[in-house]
Design a protein around this motif. Structure first.
Motif, mmCIF file in Angstrom:
data_model
loop_
_atom_site.group_PDB
_atom_site.id
_atom_site.type_symbol
_atom_site.label_atom_id
_atom_site.label_comp_id
_atom_site.label_asym_id
_atom_site.label_seq_id
_atom_site.Cartn_x
_atom_site.Cartn_y
_atom_site.Cartn_z
ATOM 1 N N GLU A 134 0.779 -1.332 0.019
ATOM 2 C CA GLU A 134 -0.033 0.034 0.067
ATOM 3 C C GLU A 134 0.788 1.108 0.046
ATOM 4 O O GLU A 134 0.467 2.258 -0.739
ATOM 5 N N ALA A 135 1.901 1.140 0.843
ATOM 6 C CA ALA A 135 2.799 2.416 0.532
ATOM 7 C C ALA A 135 3.426 2.621 -0.665
ATOM 8 O O ALA A 135 3.726 3.871 -1.173
ATOM 9 N N ILE A 136 3.836 1.504 -1.314
ATOM 10 C CA ILE A 136 4.321 1.657 -2.685
ATOM 11 C C ILE A 136 3.201 2.469 -3.566
ATOM 12 O O ILE A 136 3.523 3.433 -4.385
ATOM 13 N N GLN A 137 1.922 1.995 -3.423
ATOM 14 C CA GLN A 137 0.890 2.638 -4.198
ATOM 15 C C GLN A 137 0.781 3.823 -3.952
ATOM 16 O O GLN A 137 0.438 4.989 -4.856
ATOM 17 N N LEU A 171 -0.909 6.359 5.537
ATOM 18 C CA LEU A 171 -0.917 5.162 5.277
ATOM 19 C C LEU A 171 -1.963 4.387 5.960
ATOM 20 O O LEU A 171 -2.572 3.486 5.493
ATOM 21 N N GLY A 172 -2.280 4.629 7.265
ATOM 22 C CA GLY A 172 -2.984 3.833 8.160
ATOM 23 C C GLY A 172 -4.366 4.184 7.575
ATOM 24 O O GLY A 172 -5.404 3.297 7.567
ATOM 25 N N ALA A 173 -4.776 5.206 7.206
ATOM 26 C CA ALA A 173 -5.969 5.554 6.548
ATOM 27 C C ALA A 173 -6.409 4.718 5.546
ATOM 28 O O ALA A 173 -7.582 4.256 5.384
ATOM 29 N N ARG A 174 -5.426 4.680 4.573
ATOM 30 C CA ARG A 174 -5.725 3.868 3.349
ATOM 31 C C ARG A 174 -5.931 2.428 3.595
ATOM 32 O O ARG A 174 -6.588 1.606 3.021
ATOM 33 N N LEU A 175 -5.459 1.861 4.678
ATOM 34 C CA LEU A 175 -5.471 0.517 5.126
ATOM 35 C C LEU A 175 -6.457 0.438 6.188
ATOM 36 O O LEU A 175 -6.772 -0.787 6.429
ATOM 37 N N GLY A 176 -7.279 1.415 6.548
ATOM 38 C CA GLY A 176 -8.285 1.108 7.434
ATOM 39 C C GLY A 176 -7.716 0.855 8.769
ATOM 40 O O GLY A 176 -8.427 0.284 9.374
ATOM 41 N N ALA A 177 -6.588 1.358 9.059
ATOM 42 C CA ALA A 177 -6.045 1.035 10.390
ATOM 43 C C ALA A 177 -5.480 2.293 10.965
ATOM 44 O O ALA A 177 -5.438 3.162 10.241
ATOM 45 N N GLY A 178 -5.563 2.236 12.104
ATOM 46 C CA GLY A 178 -4.649 3.382 13.067
ATOM 47 C C GLY A 178 -3.078 3.395 12.929
ATOM 48 O O GLY A 178 -2.781 2.141 12.550
ATOM 49 N N ALA A 182 8.508 -0.016 12.880
ATOM 50 C CA ALA A 182 8.839 0.938 14.055
ATOM 51 C C ALA A 182 8.554 2.511 13.588
ATOM 52 O O ALA A 182 8.162 3.125 14.502
ATOM 53 N N ASN A 183 8.933 2.572 12.338
ATOM 54 C CA ASN A 183 8.640 4.208 11.922
ATOM 55 C C ASN A 183 8.758 4.469 10.542
ATOM 56 O O ASN A 183 8.874 3.371 9.737
ATOM 57 N N LYS A 184 8.713 5.589 10.103
ATOM 58 C CA LYS A 184 8.815 6.042 8.621
ATOM 59 C C LYS A 184 9.961 5.474 7.830
ATOM 60 O O LYS A 184 10.144 4.954 7.008
ATOM 61 N N ASP A 185 11.030 5.787 8.676
ATOM 62 C CA ASP A 185 12.498 5.163 8.155
ATOM 63 C C ASP A 185 12.500 3.775 7.846
ATOM 64 O O ASP A 185 13.092 3.625 6.797
ATOM 65 N N GLU A 186 11.886 3.047 8.695
ATOM 66 C CA GLU A 186 11.892 1.684 8.414
ATOM 67 C C GLU A 186 11.051 1.047 7.257
ATOM 68 O O GLU A 186 11.330 0.280 6.383
ATOM 69 N N LEU A 187 9.954 2.231 7.035
ATOM 70 C CA LEU A 187 9.106 1.893 5.982
ATOM 71 C C LEU A 187 9.759 2.155 4.572
ATOM 72 O O LEU A 187 9.419 1.348 3.582
ATOM 73 N N ILE A 188 10.313 3.129 4.759
ATOM 74 C CA ILE A 188 11.309 3.354 3.478
ATOM 75 C C ILE A 188 12.358 2.506 3.098
ATOM 76 O O ILE A 188 12.419 2.013 1.890
#
Length: 245
Positions: free
Chosen positions: A32-35, A50-57, A66-72
């Motif tokens: 979802e993050a890539i999209q 990203l949580g909003a797109r996934l329907g999650a907090g 753990a954080n946005k850096d890990e997500l990247i």
């Protein structure tokens, strides 16, 4: 008393969570993050959006990342999995390296945001996809006849060229996309301004004039190929020169 060691800030330096919610896995978060990045760019990416797109907090996401850096780190490694590196073959090492360079360029142009986040990715080289692709590309240069240390330098040289060229190209294409025009119409609309700016620069003017009737996409592709070929020409001389006395 020695200072307490701090954890290494990378997703690749800690174990993956053993239990994941069936409806919210790390793989789904990354996809979802890539999209989101592909459609809206890096400014739109946050744990909250990203949580909003996934329907999650956002709190639910932190159980997996753990954080946005890990997500990247995760999204960069995921898209590196799209790069195709042929099997090593001494008889066609140049063709295989060229195919790899084109595949890397295509990946960056599909995901133009990646060029802007590469400097933020801490231990990207430990990602499984990037490590796999690096191993396969090293094998190409090793098959060509380079020693392991020079194969590594050759690989880094090629990747630096591809990333450098495609970063500029991706930025240009992003501006083009925002204009709402196709490339030919965009360049045509800029022609009066460009011609005025080039009045005092005859060499630049002659080059631009020669390109006016050509397909701009083809020009970009040819410029990329020219650089790859010159790099490989230079590397090939390393293989054919006589050994030092």
């Amino acid at each position: 008393m020695p200072a307490e060691k701090q954890p290494i800030p990378s997703v690749w330096a800690r174990p993956r969570p053993k239990r994941e919610q069936p409806s919210l896995s790390r793989d789904r978060i990354v996809s979802e993050a890539i999209q989101l990045l592909d459609t809206e760019g890096t400014d739109a990416l946050s744990m909250r959006s990203l949580g909003a797109r996934l329907g999650a907090g956002a709190t639910s996401l932190y159980r997996h990342v753990a954080n946005k850096d890990e997500l990247i780190e995760l999204v960069v490694d995921e898209i590196y999995g799209e790069v195709r590196v042929p099997a090593a073959d001494p008889a066609r090492w140049r063709a295989a390296v060229t195919e790899s360079a084109h595949s890397l360029r295509s990946m960056v142009l599909r995901h133009p945001w990646v060029a802007s986040v590469l400097g933020q990715v801490g231990l990207a080289y430990l990602g499984p996809n990037l490590m796999r692709q690096s191993e396969r590309m090293l094998a190409l240069f090793k098959a060509a006849g380079f020693a392991v240390d020079e194969a590594d330098q050759a690989m880094k040289l090629l990747i630096a060229y591809v990333i450098g060229m495609t970063t500029s190209e991706a930025a240009y294409l992003s501006v083009l996309a925002r204009s709402g025009q196709n490339e030919q119409d965009w360049l045509e609309s800029l022609r009066p301004t460009t011609e005025q700016a080039l009045q005092d620069y005859p060499l630049l003017r002659d080059g631009r004039t020669a390109e006016q009737t050509r397909d701009p996409e083809q020009i970009r592709a040819e410029s990329f190929v020219y650089g790859v070929e010159r790099i490989l020409d230079g590397l090939e001389t390393r293989l054919t020169r006589p050994p030092a006395c």
